[in-house]
Write a protein that holds these residues in place. Structure first.
Motif, short mmCIF file in Angstrom:
data_model
loop_
_atom_site.label_atom_id
_atom_site.label_comp_id
_atom_site.label_asym_id
_atom_site.label_seq_id
_atom_site.Cartn_x
_atom_site.Cartn_y
_atom_site.Cartn_z
N LEU A 12 0.85 -1.28 0.01
CA LEU A 12 -0.13 0.15 -0.09
C LEU A 12 0.72 1.22 0.04
O LEU A 12 0.48 2.28 -0.74
CB LEU A 12 -0.91 0.01 1.33
CG LEU A 12 -2.02 -1.17 1.00
CD1 LEU A 12 -2.85 -0.87 2.37
CD2 LEU A 12 -2.98 -0.46 -0.12
N ILE A 16 0.31 4.03 -2.88
CA ILE A 16 0.20 5.52 -2.60
C ILE A 16 1.27 6.30 -3.36
O ILE A 16 1.11 7.53 -3.87
CB ILE A 16 0.28 5.81 -1.06
CG1 ILE A 16 -0.96 5.25 -0.39
CG2 ILE A 16 0.08 7.36 -0.79
CD1 ILE A 16 -2.58 5.48 -0.98
N VAL A 37 -9.01 5.74 -2.23
CA VAL A 37 -8.20 4.38 -2.04
C VAL A 37 -9.67 3.37 -2.26
O VAL A 37 -10.21 3.17 -1.14
CB VAL A 37 -7.34 4.06 -0.86
CG1 VAL A 37 -6.92 2.80 -0.96
CG2 VAL A 37 -6.27 5.20 -0.68
N VAL A 46 -6.64 -2.83 -5.16
CA VAL A 46 -6.44 -1.74 -4.64
C VAL A 46 -6.30 -0.82 -5.76
O VAL A 46 -5.25 -0.78 -6.20
CB VAL A 46 -5.81 -1.85 -3.32
CG1 VAL A 46 -5.72 -0.49 -2.48
CG2 VAL A 46 -6.17 -2.68 -2.46
N VAL A 48 -6.26 3.71 -6.59
CA VAL A 48 -6.08 4.94 -5.94
C VAL A 48 -6.67 5.96 -6.90
O VAL A 48 -5.97 5.92 -8.31
CB VAL A 48 -4.70 5.58 -5.45
CG1 VAL A 48 -4.73 6.87 -5.13
CG2 VAL A 48 -4.26 4.64 -4.58
N GLU A 58 -2.88 1.33 -9.57
CA GLU A 58 -3.85 0.08 -9.11
C GLU A 58 -3.08 -1.05 -8.92
O GLU A 58 -1.74 -1.11 -9.81
CB GLU A 58 -4.57 -0.30 -10.55
CG GLU A 58 -5.67 -1.41 -10.05
CD GLU A 58 -6.62 -1.50 -11.00
OE1 GLU A 58 -7.75 -1.89 -10.83
OE2 GLU A 58 -6.48 -1.18 -12.34
N LEU A 83 -3.80 1.27 6.43
CA LEU A 83 -3.59 2.62 5.70
C LEU A 83 -3.38 3.57 6.63
O LEU A 83 -2.65 4.49 6.16
CB LEU A 83 -4.99 3.00 4.93
CG LEU A 83 -5.06 2.33 3.60
CD1 LEU A 83 -6.46 2.66 3.12
CD2 LEU A 83 -4.13 2.92 2.63
N VAL A 107 -7.89 11.57 2.43
CA VAL A 107 -7.64 10.19 1.82
C VAL A 107 -8.87 9.47 2.46
O VAL A 107 -8.91 9.37 3.61
CB VAL A 107 -6.56 9.53 2.18
CG1 VAL A 107 -6.22 8.64 1.55
CG2 VAL A 107 -5.19 10.72 1.56
N LEU A 109 -10.94 5.89 2.32
CA LEU A 109 -11.26 4.32 1.90
C LEU A 109 -12.70 4.28 1.20
O LEU A 109 -13.82 4.51 1.97
CB LEU A 109 -10.93 3.51 3.17
CG LEU A 109 -11.21 2.03 2.68
CD1 LEU A 109 -10.26 1.45 1.69
CD2 LEU A 109 -10.85 1.15 4.22
#
Length: 152
Positions: A12, A16, A37, A46, A48, A58, A83, A107, A109
Motif C-alpha cells: 500500500l 500511494i 483508495v 486496490v 487510487v 492500481e 492505511l 484520503v 477508503l
C-alpha cells in the motif's frame, strides 16, 4: 497474520507513492482535494483515484484474499488500520506535501461503488488529523463543561 499485514503495508505504501508520482506527472494537475483508495474485495485489487475519479494507480494485493477469507466482515476495518499506519510514515506524508493539495485534503477508503468506508487522513490548514477518536465525544464534554460553568 502480522506477516501478511506487513506485506500489505509495504504494498500500500508503494501504491500511494505511485499514485502521487502519477498525479505530479499530469499535464494539468489542477487542485487536488481528495484521494480515494478503492478496495475491491472480489479480486483483491486496490486502486487510487483523484478527486475527479481518474485512476492514478492500481495494484493487485493477493494477501488481501487471505485477509478477506479469514475476516471478511472486518476487511475494511483491517485495511483502514493498515492505511492509517501507511499514511503516518514521514516519507509518504512528504509525497502528499509535494502535491501541494488544496486544504482540506483527505484520503478516503471507498468500496467498489465509491461508497465511503472511512476517512483515513485529513489535512486542514496545517493541522493533520489521522484519527478522529479525539473528537468522538467532544459534544458531550463541551456540554458538560458549559453546564459546570453555568452552575458557578
Amino acid at each position: 497474520m502480522n506477516a501478511i499485514n506487513d506485506t500489505v503495508n509495504i504494498k500500500l505504501s508503494e501504491l500511494i507513492c505511485q499514485a502521487t508520482e502519477k498525479y505530479k506527472q499530469k499535464e494539468e494537475p489542477g487542485t487536488l482535494t481528495d484521494l480515494f483508495v478503492q478496495l475491491n474485495t472480489a479480486n483483491s485489487d486496490v486502486a487510487v483515484y483523484d478527486d475527479s475519479e481518474q485512476l492514478l494507480a492500481e495494484m493487485e494485493i493477493s494477501e488481501l484474499e487471505e485477509i478477506n477469507n479469514t475476516d471478511e466482515k472486518n476487511i475494511f476495518k483491517i485495511i483502514e488500520n493498515i492505511l492509517r499506519d501507511v499514511l503516518s510514515k514521514p516519507d509518504v506524508l512528504a509525497k502528499f506535501e509535494e502535491l501541494d493539495p488544496l486544504r482540506p485534503f483527505s484520503v478516503l477508503l471507498v468500496d467498489e461503488s465509491f461508497e465511503h468506508q472511512a476517512e483515513i487522513y485529513l489535512l486542514e490548514d496545517g493541522n493533520l488529523i489521522i484519527e478522529d477518536s479525539l473528537f468522538k465525544d467532544i459534544d458531550k464534554e463541551l456540554d458538560s463543561f458549559l453546564d459546570k460553568l453555568m452552575e458557578e
